[in-house]
Design an enzyme around this catalytic site. Structure first.
Site, PDB file in Angstrom:
ATOM      1  CE  LYS A 152      -4.250   1.467   2.294  1.00 37.11           C
ATOM      2  NZ  LYS A 152      -5.054   1.614   1.083  1.00 37.11           N
TER       3      LYS A 152
HETATM    4  N1  PY5 Z   1      -7.616  -1.859  -2.965  1.00 35.56           N
HETATM    5  C1  PY5 Z   1      -7.084  -0.624  -2.933  1.00 35.56           C
HETATM    6  C2  PY5 Z   1      -6.371  -0.105  -4.125  1.00 35.56           C
HETATM    7  C3  PY5 Z   1      -7.216   0.146  -1.762  1.00 35.56           C
HETATM    8  O1  PY5 Z   1      -6.680   1.366  -1.724  1.00 35.56           O
HETATM    9  C4  PY5 Z   1      -7.907  -0.380  -0.653  1.00 35.56           C
HETATM   10  C5  PY5 Z   1      -8.047   0.420   0.604  1.00 35.56           C
HETATM   11  C6  PY5 Z   1      -8.458  -1.668  -0.735  1.00 35.56           C
HETATM   12  C7  PY5 Z   1      -8.271  -2.385  -1.921  1.00 35.56           C
HETATM   13  C8  PY5 Z   1      -9.157  -2.313   0.414  1.00 35.56           C
HETATM   14  O2  PY5 Z   1      -8.282  -2.595   1.448  1.00 35.56           O
HETATM   15  P1  PY5 Z   1      -8.751  -2.649   2.981  1.00 35.56           P
HETATM   16  O3  PY5 Z   1      -9.982  -3.473   3.002  1.00 35.56           O
HETATM   17  O4  PY5 Z   1      -7.632  -3.296   3.677  1.00 35.56           O
HETATM   18  O5  PY5 Z   1      -8.993  -1.262   3.403  1.00 35.56           O
HETATM   19  N2  PY5 Z   1      -8.069   1.780   0.441  1.00 35.56           N
HETATM   20  C9  PY5 Z   1      -7.870   2.673   1.541  1.00 35.56           C
HETATM   21  C10 PY5 Z   1      -8.955   2.569   2.590  1.00 35.56           C
HETATM   22  O6  PY5 Z   1      -8.721   2.990   3.697  1.00 35.56           O
HETATM   23  C11 PY5 Z   1      -7.703   4.073   1.062  1.00 35.56           C
HETATM   24  C12 PY5 Z   1      -8.846   4.670   0.346  1.00 35.56           C
HETATM   25  C13 PY5 Z   1      -8.691   6.132   0.156  1.00 35.56           C
HETATM   26  O7  PY5 Z   1     -10.046   2.080   2.311  1.00 35.56           O
END
Ligand code: PY5
Length: 303
Positions: A152
């Site tokens: 990430k």
């Molecule tokens: N894929 C991407 C590209 C992401 O940025 C995120 C999370 C996910 C999948 C889902 O991961 P998780 O379930 O572990 O959150 N994005 C971040 C979030 O906090 C940043 C968004 C602005 O949801």
């Protein structure tokens, strides 16, 4: 604005949480970050899967040759302290970020300092709508041999930034990436699931996705509810014709997808399976399901 930020070892006031414009990360995107939700329930913030997020932070850093100079347990302690000190009586979002600081001009930055900051902000809904209309982005998710998308990492988010803006300017709520071979990958900041004949399908981890913690939560909860969950590639046509589709993510939580490229998904409303899993998810993150209490860190607020 929240009162405090944790920056490189100490708690500072929001206004003083500053870095120099010469920091390496600003120039080359050499930062890794996390997003963690905390749910406000009766003067307590229930932080969801804190340790799992911090573990992913450390792993993202490892992929970028960055050594975070704090133990996971310390970051955990500091996060809890910061949530307590900020004393926000609403749902929150914790944003830890580790980045290359000062020390080197060149792209490698191996001599630059590693700085770590943690922010806490209030966060309600992330996506504009309760149910979203999406477009397949003209931007592909970078393949694993172009960028380590398992990390990430801030630099990788340029692709999300472009896809997200393209979708918004085209009148959609969110973008969906295909991978380099044309298979459905994920949203700009969310993983994706489709439902076909009551079976949940989601792209596998090696399919250029971020291994989402909400994705893992949903797989676990869906199986617990008796559903079959399969991790396999999804074609674009399959997405258009599935019974239900939804995004998962910390910020997006579980968000139903009701349209993709002007094709209505299912009956154009929240599907039955999505609804059932969403309700269970809501119970779990509020700390009301005994079996999943391990995922919750309770922080008692000051006032
Ligand atoms: N894929 C991407 C590209 C992401 O940025 C995120 C999370 C996910 C999948 C889902 O991961 P998780 O379930 O572990 O959150 N994005 C971040 C979030 O906090 C940043 C968004 C602005 O949801």
């Amino acid at each position: 604005m929240p009162k405090y930020v944790w920056l490189s070892g100490s708690i500072v006031e929001w206004e003083n949480a500053k870095v120099h414009v010469y920091v390496h990360a600003l120039h080359y995107g050499t930062a890794v970050f996390e997003g963690i939700r905390g749910y406000y329930v009766d003067d307590v913030i229930k932080v969801f899967r804190l340790k799992d997020h911090l573990k992913r932070l450390v792993n993202s850093a490892k992929i970028l040759y960055m050594n975070i100079p704090y133990a996971i347990e310390d970051l955990e302690k500091v996060s809890i302290e910061l949530v307590r000190d900020n004393d926000l009586h609403e749902n929150i979002y914790i944003r830890p970020i580790a980045f290359r600081g000062l020390g080197e001009f060149g792209v490698r930055g191996l001599k630059s300092s590693i700085e770590v900051a943690i922010l806490v902000i209030p966060l309600g809904k992330y996506l504009k709508s309760e149910k979203v209309k999406c477009m397949i982005s003209s931007w592909r998710r970078p393949p694993n041999d172009v960028l380590p998308v398992e990390a990430k990492a801030s630099g990788i988010y340029l692709s999300s930034n472009l896809a997200g803006i393209e979708a918004a300017l085209s009148g959609y709520d969110e973008a969906i990436f295909l991978d380099y071979n044309g298979y459905v990958c994920e949203g700009s900041g969310e993983n994706i699931f489709i439902v076909k004949n009551n079976v949940l399908i989601t792209p596998p981890v090696y399919n250029s996705i971020l291994e989402g913690i909400t994705r893992n939560t949903v797989i676990t909860l869906a199986r617990d509810l008796g559903y079959t969950v399969i991790e396999r590639k999804i074609s674009r046509g399959e997405l258009y014709t599935c019974d239900e589709a939804f995004f998962t993510g910390t910020a997006a939580e579980i968000t139903p997808i009701v349209e993709v490229d002007h094709r209505v998904i299912g009956n154009g409303d929240v599907g039955e399976v999505t609804d059932k899993i969403s309700k269970f998810f809501r119970e779990v993150v509020s700390g009301r399901v005994w079996k999943y209490m391990d995922w919750i860190t309770e922080v008692k607020l000051k006032s």
